[in-house]
Design an enzyme around this catalytic site. Structure first.
Site, PDB file in Angstrom:
ATOM      1  NE  ARG A 230      39.970  59.155  50.110  1.00 30.52           N
ATOM      2  CZ  ARG A 230      40.929  59.063  51.030  1.00 30.52           C
ATOM      3  NH1 ARG A 230      41.432  57.869  51.351  1.00 30.52           N
ATOM      4  NH2 ARG A 230      41.365  60.131  51.659  1.00 30.52           N
ATOM      5  CG  ASP A 254      41.677  50.356  55.104  1.00 31.23           C
ATOM      6  OD1 ASP A 254      41.238  49.821  56.156  1.00 31.23           O
ATOM      7  OD2 ASP A 254      42.100  51.527  55.061  1.00 31.23           O
ATOM      8  CD  GLU A 259      35.366  54.701  53.179  1.00 35.89           C
ATOM      9  OE1 GLU A 259      35.940  53.780  52.599  1.00 35.89           O
ATOM     10  OE2 GLU A 259      35.956  55.547  53.866  1.00 35.89           O
ATOM     11  CG  HIS A 291      39.193  54.857  55.489  1.00 33.45           C
ATOM     12  ND1 HIS A 291      38.570  55.461  54.422  1.00 33.45           N
ATOM     13  CD2 HIS A 291      40.451  55.369  55.515  1.00 33.45           C
ATOM     14  CE1 HIS A 291      39.415  56.294  53.837  1.00 33.45           C
ATOM     15  NE2 HIS A 291      40.566  56.263  54.479  1.00 33.45           N
TER      16      HIS A 291
END
Ligand code: NAI
Length: 343
Positions: A230, A254, A259, A291
């Site tokens: 996260r 990622d 985000e 993500h």
């Protein structure tokens, strides 16, 4: 039972469509994210199905409850975006604790290999008929030390993969597990000894900004930092500073703290308003995927199957093993002793 899906993309719809109008379920898909402005789209639904960047705070939960929604079905394992405590007694919350931990662990390794062997650079070069090797020197993973933070389902598989590459595996976890090759250390020691640090713990109040400027200062110079967990586990501004100071050798991200309004969307025609992300992306030693770590056919199929089973279990009034219950404050684990429904 009517189920309204938020943040649903074509690949989500494709994996869920086959369950529509089966087992008494009726689906309605919205591409927009769930938040205080969009919550009324759920009116008339018994359940909402949400993903990681939907906002399910107290205000949204109250509005859902007022609209008659009695179930929040997360299509994810992580549930840091849901105020589970506030939902308790009103709306049941279910999640998908495991779908394909391999998808995320393998993506973490894909990012690491891309970064250390400069594959992202080489790919662009050869497409432009540039066959020079200057600036593409990588390093062997074999013999390097990786520090895995969080050795649950995903972290453990990532550790196995690293072990297979001949790396030394250190780990930090609040609840260490048995392993013949993983050496558990306090966090500070892990940071000091690791050539690569990979994050696989959940985002909680305790882990928010686990990687801040103090943690970065403890790391080895040139460390590679991987985050497929996260975004808010890392203080992004501190990370950027660490990269500028050459303390961090590379970052593979990622996930990103801010985000929610950026990832999963095509923003190619827009000016990126987030200066930190914009600057990170310009760095030659930073790789960002949006993500995407979970995004495999196996994972999508498994997410859809478990989510539908969770919803059907709710309809049947069964005790759902995947319910997040706040009864004893031990959100995920209390279900193991539960004899009755959560509330
Ligand atoms: P898990 O629950 O199996 O493992 C989490 C591990 O973290 C456990 O061993 C736990 O003891 C440990 N932990 C908890 N608090 C900690 C702390 N304060 N410090 C150190 N360790 C701590 O979870 P799983 O399935 O391995 O997933 C890990 C995370 O990966 C999820 O929380 C989620 O945020 C993220 N994730 C990301 C995806 C992506 O597409 N990028 C997809 C799926 C999950």
């Amino acid at each position: 039972m009517k189920v309204t899906f938020f943040d649903s993309k074509p690949y989500d719809i494709a994996s869920f469509e086959k369950y529509d109008r089966q087992n008494g379920l009726e689906f309605r898909f919205y591409e927009t994210k769930l938040n205080e402005d969009t919550v009324n789209l759920a009116a008339g639904s018994d359940a909402v199905c949400v993903f990681v960047n939907d906002t399910v705070n107290a205000a949204v939960i109250d509005a859902l409850y007022k609209n008659g929604v009695r179930l929040i079905a997360l299509r994810s394992a992580g549930y840091n975006n849901v105020d589970v405590k506030h939902a308790f007694g009103k709306i049941h919350v279910v999640h998908v604790p495991a779908y394909s931990p391999y998808s995320v662990a393998e993506h973490a390794m894909a990012l690491l290999l891309t970064s250390v062997r400069r594959i992202h650079k080489a790919y662009n070069r050869t497409r432009d008929n540039n066959f020079s090797l200057n600036g593409l020197i990588g390093f062997d993973l074999h013999g390097k030390t990786v520090g895995v933070i969080g050795t649950g389902k995903i972290g453990r598989i990532f550790a196995d993969i690293c072990h297979g590459f001949g790396m030394n595996v250190l780990a930090y976890d609040k609840y260490p597990s048995e392993s013949s090759f993983i050496k558990y250390l306090p966090l500070d020691e892990l940071l000091e000894k690791s050539d690569i640090v990979s994050l696989h713990c959940p985002l909680t109040e305790e882990t928010r900004h686990l990687i801040d400027s103090a943690a970065i200062a403890r790391m080895k110079k040139g460390v590679v930092v991987i985050n497929t967990s996260r975004g808010a586990l890392i203080d992004a501004e501190a990370l950027l500073e660490g990269i500028k100071q050459r303390q961090i050798g590379a970052a593979c991200l990622d996930v990103y703290e801010e985000e929610a309004d950026i990832f999963f969307e095509d923003r190619s025609g827009h000016i990126l308003a987030d200066d930190v992300l914009a600057r990170l992306i310009t760095m030659p030693n930073v790789i960002v995927t949006s993500h995407q770590a979970y995004l495999t056919t196996e994972a999508l199929d498994s997410i859809a199957k478990t989510t539908v089973e969770n919803i059907v279990s709710f309809i049947n009034g069964d005790i759902c093993e995947n319910e997040l219950c706040y009864r004893c404050g031990n959100i995920e684990h209390c279900k193991k002793e539960r004899k009755n429904k959560c509330f």
